[in-house]
Design an enzyme around this catalytic site. Structure first.
Site, PDB file in Angstrom:
ATOM      1  N   GLY A 247       0.817  -1.204   0.000  1.00  0.00           N
ATOM      2  CA  GLY A 247       0.000   0.000   0.000  1.00  0.00           C
ATOM      3  C   GLY A 247       0.851   1.253   0.000  1.00  0.00           C
ATOM      4  N   SER A 248       0.305   2.314   0.529  1.00  0.00           N
ATOM      5  CA  SER A 248       0.987   3.605   0.524  1.00  0.00           C
ATOM      6  C   SER A 248       2.093   3.654   1.573  1.00  0.00           C
ATOM      7  CB  SER A 248      -0.013   4.731   0.803  1.00  0.00           C
ATOM      8  OG  SER A 248      -0.475   4.650   2.148  1.00  0.00           O
ATOM      9  N   LYS A 250       2.440   6.020   3.686  1.00  0.00           N
ATOM     10  CA  LYS A 250       1.791   6.458   4.927  1.00  0.00           C
ATOM     11  C   LYS A 250       1.252   5.255   5.691  1.00  0.00           C
ATOM     12  CE  LYS A 250      -1.918   9.518   6.583  1.00  0.00           C
ATOM     13  NZ  LYS A 250      -2.712   8.489   7.298  1.00  0.00           N
ATOM     14  N   GLY A 252       2.215   2.126   5.420  1.00  0.00           N
ATOM     15  CA  GLY A 252       3.318   1.283   5.853  1.00  0.00           C
ATOM     16  C   GLY A 252       4.044   1.832   7.055  1.00  0.00           C
ATOM     17  N   GLU A 269       5.713  -3.437   1.103  1.00  0.00           N
ATOM     18  CA  GLU A 269       5.831  -3.068  -0.300  1.00  0.00           C
ATOM     19  C   GLU A 269       4.997  -1.806  -0.495  1.00  0.00           C
ATOM     20  OE1 GLU A 269       7.834  -4.273  -2.321  1.00  0.00           O
ATOM     21  OE2 GLU A 269       8.301  -6.295  -1.626  1.00  0.00           O
ATOM     22  N   CYS A 303       2.479   0.146  -8.543  1.00  0.00           N
ATOM     23  CA  CYS A 303       3.586   0.681  -7.744  1.00  0.00           C
ATOM     24  C   CYS A 303       4.835   0.836  -8.596  1.00  0.00           C
ATOM     25  CB  CYS A 303       3.856  -0.219  -6.541  1.00  0.00           C
ATOM     26  SG  CYS A 303       4.056  -1.954  -6.951  1.00  0.00           S
TER      27      CYS A 303
END
Length: 514
Positions: A247-248, A250, A252, A269, A303
Site C-alpha cells: 500500500g501507501s 503512509k 506502511g 511493499e 507501484c
C-alpha cells in the site's frame, strides 16, 4: 456497461461460486463476516454496485485467527513437498478459472481485461515456482571448531502470516505471499482491499475447493474483510508473527511501527516513484513502447508505474514528439473491451488526486503538453486522460507519488546528473535505463547508479517477473516478495549444534574444570 458485458460478469460470478443474498455475499467457513454490516463493491467501469460484502467484526476476526492457529498445528506437520502439491492443485484450479477471475479483476478494479488475464497468469506462475521451491528450502552445514561436533541451520514455519493487499493487484500480490508462505508451512489471514473484496472472496472459494478435496482445514487460508480498523487489528495482534502489507508509504509507516512495537516482523511493499533514463544511444522505438506502457498501464495505478522520463537533451525533442503522438492514439474506455488501452481510475477520490497534482505541477512551473482531465461521456467519472507534464527537474509535486497516469518529462545533459535526478526522490522501487552503451549500463547498475530495489536495462519499470525478488528501498519499505530467496522471511531460522562425542569441549577454547 453494455448488456453482453453485464451478462459476462454475472456468468463469471456464478462460475466462481459467488452467491448473493439479503445479508451480502458469503462463502462459508473460510470467510468471516457477521452478515449484519456490509460494504458495497462498486465497479469504476460504470459506477454500478456489483455486490455487498459482509464486514468482519472483532469477534469474527478473533475466530478467524483462532481457526488459522488450529489449522497451523496440522499444516506445519505436512511435509514441504506435499504442501507444494496442494499449491500445484490450486494453480490448476486457477488455470480452469482464469477467464472468469480475470473478468472479475477487470470489472471490480478497472484494469484492462488483458491485464486481468496477465494478473491471473502471474498467480499461476508463482504457484509453479512455489511447487519447485517446496523441495528447495535449504539450510547450511558448518564445520564446528570443536571436535566431534556438527553445526547446521534449518528453517521452520513462523505460524500465521497476515497479508494486507491493495486494490491495484487484487489477487496477484496476495498469491506472491500466500503460495510461498504455504509451502513454508505457514497459514494465512488475508485482508483484501475494501475496494476489491469480491476478488478475494473468489480466490478464497478456489482455495477452499482444493483444501476440501484434500481433507485439509480451511483455516490454512482465511479471508477477512474491512478497512483501516481491521488492518490495525492485524498489525497489533501478537498471534501473527509476520505481517506483509502492500500500500501507501503512509500506511506502511503506521503499520510498521505497530508491528515493531510488539517485536513482530513486517514485509512492506509501499510507494514507488519510478524513472526511465533515456541515453543518446537508446533505441527510440523501444523507448516509446516502454514509456507508454509503463506510464499508462493499469491507468497509472501500479507501484512500478513509470512516473518520470529523464531524457538526454540531444534526443529530447524527438522523444517528446513521438511520445505525445503515441498518447494521441490511446483508446480510453470500458476495460472489458480489448480494443481499449486504458480503463478508469479506481474511484473519484483518485480522480481528485490526479487533478490536484496536475494543478500543483502547473503552479510549480510545469507545462502540461497533452490533453488532460476527466473524459466526458463515460458511464462513470473515473476515466481520465493520461497526462505528460514537462518539468525542469524534481519539483515538489514530483517527489510525491500520485497513483494516476501522470508522466513527468525532464531533460539532462550528463548521465551522473540523470542518476542523481532519479535517486533524488524518497521512494526506491523500480528504475530503468534505455541505452546501447555498455559503459552507461554498467554505471547505472553499479553502486554509484540506481538506488532502487529493481534496476532494468532496455525494458520499462513495470512488468516484474516472479522469479526475482520484488521490492524496493527507502520509503518503498525494504521488503522482498516472490522469487529468489524471499521465502526466508516466512520462516524462522534455527542454528543447531550436535555433539556426537563423549567430551564437552567449550567454544573459544574456554576451560571449565571441576
Amino acid at each position: 456497461m453494455q448488456k453482453n458485458n453485464h451478462e459476462k460478469i454475472t456468468k463469471a460470478l456464478n462460475a466462481l461460486g459467488i452467491k448473493k443474498n439479503n445479508g451480502g455475499t458469503s462463502v462459508g467457513a473460510a470467510f468471516y463476516g457477521n452478515g449484519k454490516t456490509s460494504i458495497p463493491s462498486f465497479s469504476p467501469v460504470d459506477n454500478k454496485e456489483i455486490a455487498a460484502v459482509v464486514l468482519t467484526q472483532k469477534t469474527e476476526y478473533n475466530d478467524a485467527v483462532k481457526t488459522a492457529l488450529k489449522a497451523f498445528e496440522v499444516w506445519r506437520l505436512v511435509p514441504a513437498p506435499k504442501r507444494g502439491e496442494i499449491v500445484r492443485q490450486i494453480g490448476e484450479e486457477l488455470r480452469k478459472e482464469k477467464e472468469n477471475l480475470a473478468l472479475l479483476v477487470s470489472y471490480e478494479m478497472g484494469k484492462s481485461y488483458q491485464e486481468g488475464l496477465g494478473e491471473v497468469q502471474e498467480m499461476i506462475d508463482i504457484a509453479d515456482f512455489a511447487v519447485g521451491l517446496s523441495r528447495q528450502l535449504y539450510g547450511l552445514t558448518m564445520h564446528s571448531e570443536r571436535p566431534n561436533h556438527r553445526m547446521y541451520e534449518q528453517y521452520h514455519p513462523l505460524g500465521v502470516v497476515g497479508i494486507i493487499s491493495a486494490f491495484n493487484f487484487p489477487v496477484a500480490v496476495w498469491s506472491w505471499n500466500a503460495f510461498i508462505a504455504w509451502i513454508c508451512g505457514d497459514v494465512c489471514v488475508w485482508k483484501a482491499s475494501e475496494k476489491t473484496p469480491l476478488c478475494a472472496i473468489a480466490c478464497g472459494i478456489i482455495v477452499n475447493k482444493v483444501l476440501q478435496i484434500n481433507n485439509l482445514p480451511l483455516g490454512i487460508n482465511v479471508v477477512v474483510t474491512g478497512g483501516k480498523k481491521l488492518g490495525e487489528w492485524i498489525s497489533e495482534d501478537e498471534r501473527i508473527p509476520l505481517v506483509s502489507a502492500t500500500g501507501s508509504t503512509k500506511m506502511g509507516r503506521e503499520l510498521g511501527q505497530k508491528v515493531a512495537a510488539r517485536f513482530g516482523k513486517s514485509l512492506l511493499e509501499l510507494g514507488g516513484n519510478n524513472a526511465i533514463i533515456v541515453t543518446p544511444s537508446a533505441d527510440i522505438a523501444l523507448t516509446i513502447r516502454a514509456a507508454v506502457f509503463g506510464a499508462v498501464g493499469t491507468c497509472g495505478q501500479r507501484c512500478t508505474t513509470t512516473r518520470r522520463l529523464i531524457v538526454h537533451d540531444t534526443i529530447y525533442n524527438e522523444v517528446k514528439t513521438k511520445l505525445t503522438k503515441a498518447y494521441e492514439q490511446l483508446n480510453i474506455g470500458n476495460p472489458l473491451n480489448t480494443k481499449n488501452h486504458i480503463g478508469p481510475l479506481i474511484d473519484e477520490q483518485a480522480v481528485q488526486a490526479y487533478l490536484k497534482s496536475l494543478k500543483e505541477a502547473e503552479q510549480q512551473g510545469g507545462k502540461i503538453i497533452t490533453k488532460y482531465g476527466v473524459v466526458e461521456g463515460k458511464k462513470s467519472n473515473c476515466y481520465v486522460y493520461p497526462a505528460i507534464v514537462e518539468v525542469s527537474g524534481n519539483i515538489p509535486v514530483v517527489l510525491h507519488e500520485t497513483f494516476a497516469p501522470i508522466l513527468y518529462l525532464m531533460k539532462y545533459s550528463d548521465l551522473n546528473q540523470a542518476i542523481a535526478l532519479q535517486n533524488e526522490v524518497p521512494q526506491g522501487l523500480s528504475s530503468s535505463i534505455l541505452t546501447n552503451n555498455l559503459r552507461d549500463m554498467e554505471l547505472f547498475l553499479s553502486c554509484k547508479g540506481s538506488d532502487c530495489g529493481i534496476a532494468n536495462v532496455n525494458i520499462g519499470t513495470s512488468g516484474a517477473e516472479i522469479g526475482g525478488a520484488f521490492g524496493g528501498e527507502k520509503e518503498t519499505g525494504g521488503g522482498r516478495e516472490s522469487g529468489s530467496d524471499a521465502w526466508k522471511i516466512y520462516m524462522r531460522r534455527q542454528t543447531n549444534t550436535i555433539n556426537y562425542g563423549t567430551d564437552l569441549p567449550l567454544a573459544q577454547g574456554i576451560q571449565f574444570d571441576f
